[in-house]
Scaffold this active site. Sequence first.
Site, mmCIF file in Angstrom:
data_model
loop_
_atom_site.group_PDB
_atom_site.id
_atom_site.type_symbol
_atom_site.label_atom_id
_atom_site.label_comp_id
_atom_site.label_asym_id
_atom_site.label_seq_id
_atom_site.Cartn_x
_atom_site.Cartn_y
_atom_site.Cartn_z
ATOM 1 N N VAL A 290 122.087 121.238 67.088
ATOM 2 C CA VAL A 290 123.359 121.280 66.230
ATOM 3 C C VAL A 290 124.509 122.093 66.708
ATOM 4 C CG1 VAL A 290 123.701 121.484 63.832
ATOM 5 C CG2 VAL A 290 121.537 120.677 64.444
ATOM 6 N N HIS B 187 104.116 122.864 62.820
ATOM 7 C CA HIS B 187 103.454 121.387 62.985
ATOM 8 C C HIS B 187 102.980 121.526 64.618
ATOM 9 C CE1 HIS B 187 106.680 119.661 65.220
ATOM 10 N NE2 HIS B 187 106.047 118.474 65.073
ATOM 11 N N TYR C 224 102.562 111.168 65.376
ATOM 12 C CA TYR C 224 103.307 110.277 66.338
ATOM 13 C C TYR C 224 102.891 110.613 67.762
ATOM 14 C CZ TYR C 224 105.691 115.159 66.364
ATOM 15 O OH TYR C 224 105.924 116.419 66.908
ATOM 16 N N TRP D 181 117.556 117.913 62.639
ATOM 17 C CA TRP D 181 116.542 117.622 63.811
ATOM 18 C C TRP D 181 117.581 117.132 64.810
ATOM 19 C CZ3 TRP D 181 111.475 115.154 61.252
ATOM 20 C CH2 TRP D 181 111.344 116.039 60.286
ATOM 21 N N ASP E 44 134.415 112.608 39.994
ATOM 22 C CA ASP E 44 134.684 112.132 38.721
ATOM 23 C C ASP E 44 134.591 113.090 37.604
ATOM 24 O OD1 ASP E 44 132.202 111.411 38.413
ATOM 25 O OD2 ASP E 44 132.678 109.710 37.213
ATOM 26 N N GLY F 89 122.941 118.383 38.166
ATOM 27 C CA GLY F 89 122.526 118.486 39.510
ATOM 28 C C GLY F 89 123.249 119.245 40.532
#
Length: 850
Positions: A20, A223, A277, A383, A577, A595
């Site tokens: 990133v 993981h 995976y 990621w 808005d 929220g």
Amino acid sequence: MSTSELPSQAETVVIGAGAVGCSVAYHLSELGAENVVVIDQGPLPVTGGSSVHAPGIMFQTSPSKIQTKTAYYTSRLLSDAGVYDEVGGIELARSEKRMDFLRRRVEWAESYGLPEPQLLSPEEVTDHLPMVNEDEILGGYYSPTDGRVDGISALQWYVDNSDADFYGNTEVADLDVAGGQVNAVETDRGTIECERCVMATNNWGYQTAQMAGLDLPIAPVEHQYVVTEPMEEYADVDGSVGDNTTGLEVPGERTIAEAMSQGPTQPVGRDQDNSLYFRNHGDSIGLGSYNHETLSVDPDDMGKNTEDHQASVRGFTTEHWEQPTHADREKSAKQAFDELLPATQDADYLATENGIFVFTPDGMPAVGPTAAVDGLWSALAIWWTHSGGYGRIVAEWMENGVPRLPSGPVDTSGIHVRRFEPHAGEKEYFVDKGAKRYQQVYSIVEPRWQPSEHRGLRTSPFYEHQQELGAEFYQSGGWETAQWYDSNADLVDDYEELIPEQDGWTGINRSPIEAAEHLHTRDAVSMFDMTSFSSIMVEGPDATEFLQRVCSNDVDSAVGKVRYSLLLNEGGGILADITVVRLDDDRYMLTTGGGSSPGIHGGWLEQHAPDTVSVHIEEGGKSTIGLWGPNARLLLQRCTDADISNSGFPYFTAKQLYVGEVPAVALRVSYVGELGWELWTPVEYGRRLWETLYEAGQDLDVRPMGGGALSSMRLEKGYRLYGTDIDTDANPYEAGLPFAVDMDTDFIGKEALAQAKTEGIDTRATPITLDDSTDILRTGCPVLVDGEAQGYVQAADFGYSLGKSIAYTYLPAAYAEAGTAVQVRSEGELYDATVRDEPLFDPGRDRIIR
């Protein structure tokens, strides 16, 4: 480029030289930014973060448009750079439920522009992946542009092709944020003064933010991944784990970085039914697993890289590989792999790891300018899959004020770092939430699923009364909000003929009571708890001038007037808005949703306000009831001495009055298309406000109304919802809100809107209704014209007052005319639909203005 001596000054410092941080720096350079410095605690390019221990698999398709768009941009960027193996990706189904999910995958890919998505039969899967046991699967979803990025090579490519200066083995000790502004980055090699700083430290994101006094909810989780010894099944593959890292400084176990550098020759695969995976690494195969209990890492204990230790890699825990410890999986990772890929059953392992990556409470990235510190930007919880795209978005946002990809502006409502609630930064809370997101990462989450943990955190003063009335509470921004009330179950019989059965996926977690509350409100009167909505007080001698600058509409109106307006960014995209109420000459109340609205919208106003204007975000400071329906005036008049007649209290005006003993600001506005008011009062008066109205309206059959009814009623009227129908990826003309723009005023985004009008508005928000079905459509479904996707469903519900299933989409202007025939693909079925004029319900507003 990479240099050795650390500078004492930079315009921009990027902390973190992983996927990133390198992407942000590269894109800043591409946009012309100068004097950009990137630093990392580890060596370059093998920094020791998750970017170099990750297997680099990129599955691009997501229910989220922005996740899909950023993934596709990343794959194209890295493919052009020559560091991406475009071998395709196949997601497998071992159950009918998963096969249905894969059909949704195809639809999301079609909606969001991924090329050639397709479903495969078991035989077609094994044509691509011969090692898969065909008897174990029902089929697969194939995305031909999925693949794998070579992490180390990609990081080196960014360094070589960016004008930024990169410095490895440089540890950040502190951030100087005195005066609410980032001033410098302090390191173990000296201090770098700067005007801007980007946090791109991912696994260390929480710690970096703490240096600036911010509590960002970035939860590290382990993981597992293993790479087998060379396998006979891949004996003819040209390439094996060799010397890709020779000559590079590598923290910790070199074998892991070495294995990750070897690319696949077959499609990457995943078995989401078992949280697994896989991909081949030359003549070996890599097996990844989320199939174990959540292994959360204390974000304060991430540690540091050393010559012998990579802090983002922990020791492999065999018990989590061989034993079934995942709460939602019956088989262990090894058992499931042995069944799916029998050749791996007795394979030895060349490399093993418990790698660390991060989750936010909602599983989405944390991107954008922080609220508390000017010049401090977040690019966290991202990621490899999305890193190129988010790097471009952050760079555009920083340089041009508009978050965008080359394809256009993007929706930031679900990724903005300011979206988190005030409680989200508490460590135990966000670590628990991150653990739940980890558990669900490959799970099929039902529509409107609700968590069971951390409930009852934020409640309105009406909460106990709502409990007594059998409220079914949903969590929104930490608030307990009623979706429907069991006390209204008797209404279902009254309206039975108007409430169709809702079967299938979109009918899960719905109640016919929601429909009954909708219809009752149209016939009588209902009370809706709006306490989770927020008010923002703007005061001061320059308040009017300030609001004229940030609002798209003319809000310099008479005291007591209400204006609907928008906040826009420099590119004309809709940030919010809002309803603007003028309470006095230099005092305004702005109302917005709940929220993420207080953090994003309120923070933006605070950031732009001059010293002569006070901006106070009253999140949770007021209790609010929406009183709506034909009998709303009769009920309210019983409780107040104020003149609330149509002439004495016209639509879109406000009064300060008493409801019984309760002082309130009453706004004559309606979000459901009925006569009514919003009644705003300090939170300590909230309970009495509810009781006064509820008791006075018993003979009028006043009922509580939940969020389900609000959703369907507002869609019938075409009222927009921030984060769903409108956001920064649309301008007011595209969104069908030209009445909220006054081009005679001077506001942020005006120049961009003028240019958009000159060039022509090519896309419009458009309502459609299904021709012969009462099914409720799923958001994200492609809207087709002559078999080609021209848009996708933004919002959908059943219009119980219309007897029609409704959806809103954005369509090219050529197809947005009423009467145009379209089709919608949802759950693998094609639905015939027709474009309609809006509003669909009560176009003359007779029900509101009476």
